[in-house]
Design a protein around this motif. Structure first.
Motif, PDB file in Angstrom:
ATOM      1  N   ALA A  11       0.832  -1.208   0.000  1.00  0.00           N
ATOM      2  CA  ALA A  11       0.000   0.000   0.000  1.00  0.00           C
ATOM      3  C   ALA A  11       0.863   1.253   0.000  1.00  0.00           C
ATOM      4  CB  ALA A  11      -0.924  -0.006   1.214  1.00  0.00           C
ATOM      5  N   ARG A  12       1.966   1.240   0.754  1.00  0.00           N
ATOM      6  CA  ARG A  12       2.864   2.397   0.773  1.00  0.00           C
ATOM      7  C   ARG A  12       3.513   2.612  -0.586  1.00  0.00           C
ATOM      8  NH1 ARG A  12       5.754   1.326   6.665  1.00  0.00           N
ATOM      9  NH2 ARG A  12       4.129   2.333   7.937  1.00  0.00           N
ATOM     10  N   HIS A  13       3.919   1.515  -1.214  1.00  0.00           N
ATOM     11  CA  HIS A  13       4.516   1.633  -2.556  1.00  0.00           C
ATOM     12  C   HIS A  13       3.494   2.153  -3.559  1.00  0.00           C
ATOM     13  CE1 HIS A  13       8.480   0.113  -1.761  1.00  0.00           C
ATOM     14  NE2 HIS A  13       8.020  -0.993  -1.220  1.00  0.00           N
ATOM     15  N   ALA A  14       2.250   1.681  -3.437  1.00  0.00           N
ATOM     16  CA  ALA A  14       1.203   2.134  -4.362  1.00  0.00           C
ATOM     17  C   ALA A  14       0.948   3.631  -4.205  1.00  0.00           C
ATOM     18  CB  ALA A  14      -0.080   1.343  -4.120  1.00  0.00           C
ATOM     19  N   LEU A  15       0.936   4.111  -2.962  1.00  0.00           N
ATOM     20  CA  LEU A  15       0.748   5.547  -2.739  1.00  0.00           C
ATOM     21  C   LEU A  15       1.921   6.328  -3.309  1.00  0.00           C
ATOM     22  CD1 LEU A  15      -0.735   7.947  -1.531  1.00  0.00           C
ATOM     23  CD2 LEU A  15       0.314   7.415   0.684  1.00  0.00           C
ATOM     24  N   GLY A  16       3.122   5.800  -3.142  1.00  0.00           N
ATOM     25  CA  GLY A  16       4.300   6.455  -3.705  1.00  0.00           C
ATOM     26  C   GLY A  16       4.224   6.549  -5.217  1.00  0.00           C
ATOM     27  N   ARG A  17       3.725   5.478  -5.847  1.00  0.00           N
ATOM     28  CA  ARG A  17       3.597   5.502  -7.314  1.00  0.00           C
ATOM     29  C   ARG A  17       2.585   6.561  -7.747  1.00  0.00           C
ATOM     30  NH1 ARG A  17       4.024  -0.177  -6.565  1.00  0.00           N
ATOM     31  NH2 ARG A  17       1.756  -0.432  -6.630  1.00  0.00           N
ATOM     32  N   ARG A  18       1.506   6.725  -6.966  1.00  0.00           N
ATOM     33  CA  ARG A  18       0.521   7.757  -7.298  1.00  0.00           C
ATOM     34  C   ARG A  18       1.137   9.145  -7.212  1.00  0.00           C
ATOM     35  NH1 ARG A  18      -4.791   6.710  -3.860  1.00  0.00           N
ATOM     36  NH2 ARG A  18      -5.435   8.605  -4.958  1.00  0.00           N
ATOM     37  N   LEU A  19       1.954   9.371  -6.198  1.00  0.00           N
ATOM     38  CA  LEU A  19       2.620  10.670  -6.065  1.00  0.00           C
ATOM     39  C   LEU A  19       3.562  10.921  -7.245  1.00  0.00           C
ATOM     40  CD1 LEU A  19       3.453  10.688  -2.238  1.00  0.00           C
ATOM     41  CD2 LEU A  19       1.641  11.953  -3.408  1.00  0.00           C
ATOM     42  N   ARG A  20       4.300   9.873  -7.648  1.00  0.00           N
ATOM     43  CA  ARG A  20       5.215  10.029  -8.782  1.00  0.00           C
ATOM     44  C   ARG A  20       4.459  10.334 -10.064  1.00  0.00           C
ATOM     45  NH1 ARG A  20       7.704   5.675  -8.217  1.00  0.00           N
ATOM     46  NH2 ARG A  20       6.709   4.349  -9.775  1.00  0.00           N
ATOM     47  N   GLU A  21       3.336   9.643 -10.274  1.00  0.00           N
ATOM     48  CA  GLU A  21       2.531   9.892 -11.474  1.00  0.00           C
ATOM     49  C   GLU A  21       1.995  11.324 -11.496  1.00  0.00           C
ATOM     50  OE1 GLU A  21      -0.394   6.872 -11.133  1.00  0.00           O
ATOM     51  OE2 GLU A  21       0.961   5.241 -11.732  1.00  0.00           O
ATOM     52  N   ILE A  22       1.578  11.825 -10.330  1.00  0.00           N
ATOM     53  CA  ILE A  22       1.084  13.206 -10.252  1.00  0.00           C
ATOM     54  C   ILE A  22       2.202  14.181 -10.616  1.00  0.00           C
ATOM     55  CG2 ILE A  22       0.336  14.989  -8.606  1.00  0.00           C
ATOM     56  CD1 ILE A  22      -1.302  12.780  -7.213  1.00  0.00           C
ATOM     57  N   ARG A  23       3.398  13.923 -10.086  1.00  0.00           N
ATOM     58  CA  ARG A  23       4.539  14.802 -10.412  1.00  0.00           C
ATOM     59  C   ARG A  23       4.852  14.770 -11.897  1.00  0.00           C
ATOM     60  NH1 ARG A  23       9.453  13.559 -11.555  1.00  0.00           N
ATOM     61  NH2 ARG A  23       9.461  11.477 -10.588  1.00  0.00           N
ATOM     62  N   GLN A  24       4.861  13.567 -12.474  1.00  0.00           N
ATOM     63  CA  GLN A  24       5.187  13.453 -13.898  1.00  0.00           C
ATOM     64  C   GLN A  24       4.124  14.106 -14.775  1.00  0.00           C
ATOM     65  OE1 GLN A  24       5.651   9.178 -14.078  1.00  0.00           O
ATOM     66  NE2 GLN A  24       7.857   9.276 -13.694  1.00  0.00           N
ATOM     67  N   GLU A  25       2.852  13.947 -14.372  1.00  0.00           N
ATOM     68  CA  GLU A  25       1.771  14.588 -15.131  1.00  0.00           C
ATOM     69  C   GLU A  25       1.895  16.108 -15.100  1.00  0.00           C
ATOM     70  OE1 GLU A  25      -1.749  13.113 -13.326  1.00  0.00           O
ATOM     71  OE2 GLU A  25      -1.545  11.079 -14.164  1.00  0.00           O
ATOM     72  N   ALA A  26       2.481  16.641 -14.023  1.00  0.00           N
ATOM     73  CA  ALA A  26       2.674  18.086 -13.902  1.00  0.00           C
ATOM     74  C   ALA A  26       3.911  18.560 -14.645  1.00  0.00           C
ATOM     75  CB  ALA A  26       2.769  18.474 -12.429  1.00  0.00           C
ATOM     76  N   GLY A  27       4.666  17.610 -15.198  1.00  0.00           N
ATOM     77  CA  GLY A  27       5.861  17.968 -15.959  1.00  0.00           C
ATOM     78  C   GLY A  27       7.022  18.413 -15.097  1.00  0.00           C
ATOM     79  N   LEU A  28       7.093  17.914 -13.869  1.00  0.00           N
ATOM     80  CA  LEU A  28       8.150  18.318 -12.947  1.00  0.00           C
ATOM     81  C   LEU A  28       9.134  17.179 -12.705  1.00  0.00           C
ATOM     82  CD1 LEU A  28       5.989  20.122 -10.213  1.00  0.00           C
ATOM     83  CD2 LEU A  28       7.370  21.204 -11.991  1.00  0.00           C
ATOM     84  N   THR A  29      10.396  17.515 -12.527  1.00  0.00           N
ATOM     85  CA  THR A  29      11.385  16.534 -12.092  1.00  0.00           C
ATOM     86  C   THR A  29      11.323  16.437 -10.579  1.00  0.00           C
ATOM     87  OG1 THR A  29      13.136  18.182 -11.808  1.00  0.00           O
ATOM     88  CG2 THR A  29      12.902  17.185 -14.008  1.00  0.00           C
ATOM     89  N   GLY A  30      11.896  15.373 -10.057  1.00  0.00           N
ATOM     90  CA  GLY A  30      11.938  15.234  -8.615  1.00  0.00           C
ATOM     91  C   GLY A  30      12.721  16.359  -7.965  1.00  0.00           C
ATOM     92  N   ARG A  31      13.782  16.778  -8.613  1.00  0.00           N
ATOM     93  CA  ARG A  31      14.607  17.869  -8.077  1.00  0.00           C
ATOM     94  C   ARG A  31      13.810  19.170  -8.021  1.00  0.00           C
ATOM     95  NH1 ARG A  31      20.500  18.606 -10.500  1.00  0.00           N
ATOM     96  NH2 ARG A  31      20.677  16.649  -9.338  1.00  0.00           N
ATOM     97  N   GLU A  32      13.051  19.459  -9.089  1.00  0.00           N
ATOM     98  CA  GLU A  32      12.295  20.703  -9.134  1.00  0.00           C
ATOM     99  C   GLU A  32      11.182  20.703  -8.087  1.00  0.00           C
ATOM    100  OE1 GLU A  32      10.884  24.467 -10.181  1.00  0.00           O
ATOM    101  OE2 GLU A  32      12.813  23.453 -10.407  1.00  0.00           O
ATOM    102  N   LEU A  33      10.505  19.569  -7.927  1.00  0.00           N
ATOM    103  CA  LEU A  33       9.459  19.514  -6.911  1.00  0.00           C
ATOM    104  C   LEU A  33      10.056  19.734  -5.524  1.00  0.00           C
ATOM    105  CD1 LEU A  33       6.384  17.283  -6.687  1.00  0.00           C
ATOM    106  CD2 LEU A  33       7.880  17.403  -4.701  1.00  0.00           C
ATOM    107  N   ALA A  34      11.212  19.107  -5.263  1.00  0.00           N
ATOM    108  CA  ALA A  34      11.865  19.271  -3.968  1.00  0.00           C
ATOM    109  C   ALA A  34      12.250  20.733  -3.735  1.00  0.00           C
ATOM    110  CB  ALA A  34      13.089  18.374  -3.888  1.00  0.00           C
ATOM    111  N   ARG A  35      12.749  21.397  -4.777  1.00  0.00           N
ATOM    112  CA  ARG A  35      13.147  22.808  -4.636  1.00  0.00           C
ATOM    113  C   ARG A  35      11.942  23.667  -4.264  1.00  0.00           C
ATOM    114  NH1 ARG A  35      12.955  27.454  -7.066  1.00  0.00           N
ATOM    115  NH2 ARG A  35      11.726  26.655  -8.814  1.00  0.00           N
ATOM    116  N   ARG A  36      10.816  23.439  -4.946  1.00  0.00           N
ATOM    117  CA  ARG A  36       9.628  24.236  -4.656  1.00  0.00           C
ATOM    118  C   ARG A  36       9.054  23.923  -3.275  1.00  0.00           C
ATOM    119  NH1 ARG A  36       5.970  24.539 -10.224  1.00  0.00           N
ATOM    120  NH2 ARG A  36       7.702  24.845 -11.697  1.00  0.00           N
ATOM    121  N   ALA A  37       9.192  22.658  -2.843  1.00  0.00           N
ATOM    122  CA  ALA A  37       8.664  22.270  -1.535  1.00  0.00           C
ATOM    123  C   ALA A  37       9.581  22.691  -0.400  1.00  0.00           C
ATOM    124  CB  ALA A  37       8.440  20.759  -1.488  1.00  0.00           C
ATOM    125  N   GLY A  38      10.840  22.966  -0.721  1.00  0.00           N
ATOM    126  CA  GLY A  38      11.792  23.380   0.302  1.00  0.00           C
ATOM    127  C   GLY A  38      12.392  22.229   1.083  1.00  0.00           C
TER     128      GLY A  38
END
Length: 282
Positions: A11-38
């Protein structure tokens, strides 16, 4: 049988995959999302791979950055549900044993078909007052929880009304060594074994005992568990209480129960094993 906590990890992995899909759909890299989130980009990776469970604040930040605020409530509900699946006994019992006993009352009232396998102690619904007191006293001492044993025993005894009310049905399997394990003292155990014979005669109860020495080609001993209808399984681990709700995992426990039932003895043969355990007590 898979690992008892595998449904939580999945279940934790599935939630993580949903978060990754949301980020990718927004056209963001992991680095960019982290920068904006602080936060550090490694946190983004841990969240997406299910290694770190997201907090409510993490989910709100994630959905705000990805401009999908409409998904926030659903993701928070999912995260809270996952964390509720695996609960350490210390956390569950921090408010006292009475609270822990009361918390399952709605589940017992709405369930019609109970399938219980116990490899540790006599199942709670079939316990005597004295046996329950001995079990909960041990729990209180081992886990250093508030001493409200009298009230907790009263709650468990009151819960046993489901054995004689409504259309509930109880299929119970116990390993023979549970009958031979002295809880409390010899008098407490003898009273419990005699009560077990009486309880097994109730129309709503089917009792099976898995004999010592029985070849275990199937029905390997596993952790104690109860299947509530086909809706969920509660599993008793040494350190925690696990709630399984994934259909595939519920099916695995149902198959294990069927295998154990196949090597158990019932009726007169089960009563004979209980009688032998009483004889050993003298």
């Amino acid at each position: 049988m898979t690992s008892p906590s595998s449904s939580v990890h999945e279940a934790r992995h599935a939630l993580g995959r949903r978060l990754r899909e949301i980020r990718q759909e927004a056209g963001l890299t992991g680095r960019e999302l982290a920068r904006r989130a602080g936060w550090h980009e490694s946190k983004t990776s841990r969240l997406e791979h299910g290694r770190t469970p997201p907090s409510v604040a993490d989910i709100r930040a994630w959905t705000d950055i990805c401009d999908v605020a409409d998904r926030t409530a659903g993701l928070i509900a999912t995260a809270r549900g996952i964390e509720g699946q695996y609960v350490e006994w210390r956390r569950m019992e921090q408010a006292g044993l009475t609270h822990a006993q009361e918390s399952v009352r709605p589940l017992f009232e709405r369930t019609r078909r109970f399938r219980t396998y116990q490899s540790w102690v006599i199942p709670g619904l079939l316990q005597t007052d004295s046996y329950t007191r001995a079990v909960l006293s041990t729990v209180s001492a081992l886990r250093d929880v508030p001493d409200d044993i009298d009230a907790a025993v009263a709650v468990r005894m009151d819960r046993q009304r489901v054995l004689r009310s409504g259309d509930h049905r109880f299929a119970v399997l116990i390993e023979e060594w549970v009958l031979r394990t002295v809880i409390g003292d010899a008098d407490v155990m003898a009273g419990q074994l005699r009560h077990l014979v009486t309880a097994a005669a109730l129309p709503s109860v089917s009792l099976g005992v898995v004999p010592l020495g029985r070849p275990r080609g199937v029905g390997w001993p596993v952790e104690s568990f109860t299947i509530y209808d086909d809706a969920q399984v509660n599993v008793e681990l040494v350190s925690a209480h696990l709630t399984v709700t994934q259909p595939g995992e519920i099916g695995a426990y149902a198959r294990a129960f069927t295998e154990l039932a196949g090597i158990a003895v019932h009726g007169a043969a089960a009563r004979s094993l209980i009688g032998t355990a009483l004889d050993v007590l003298g």
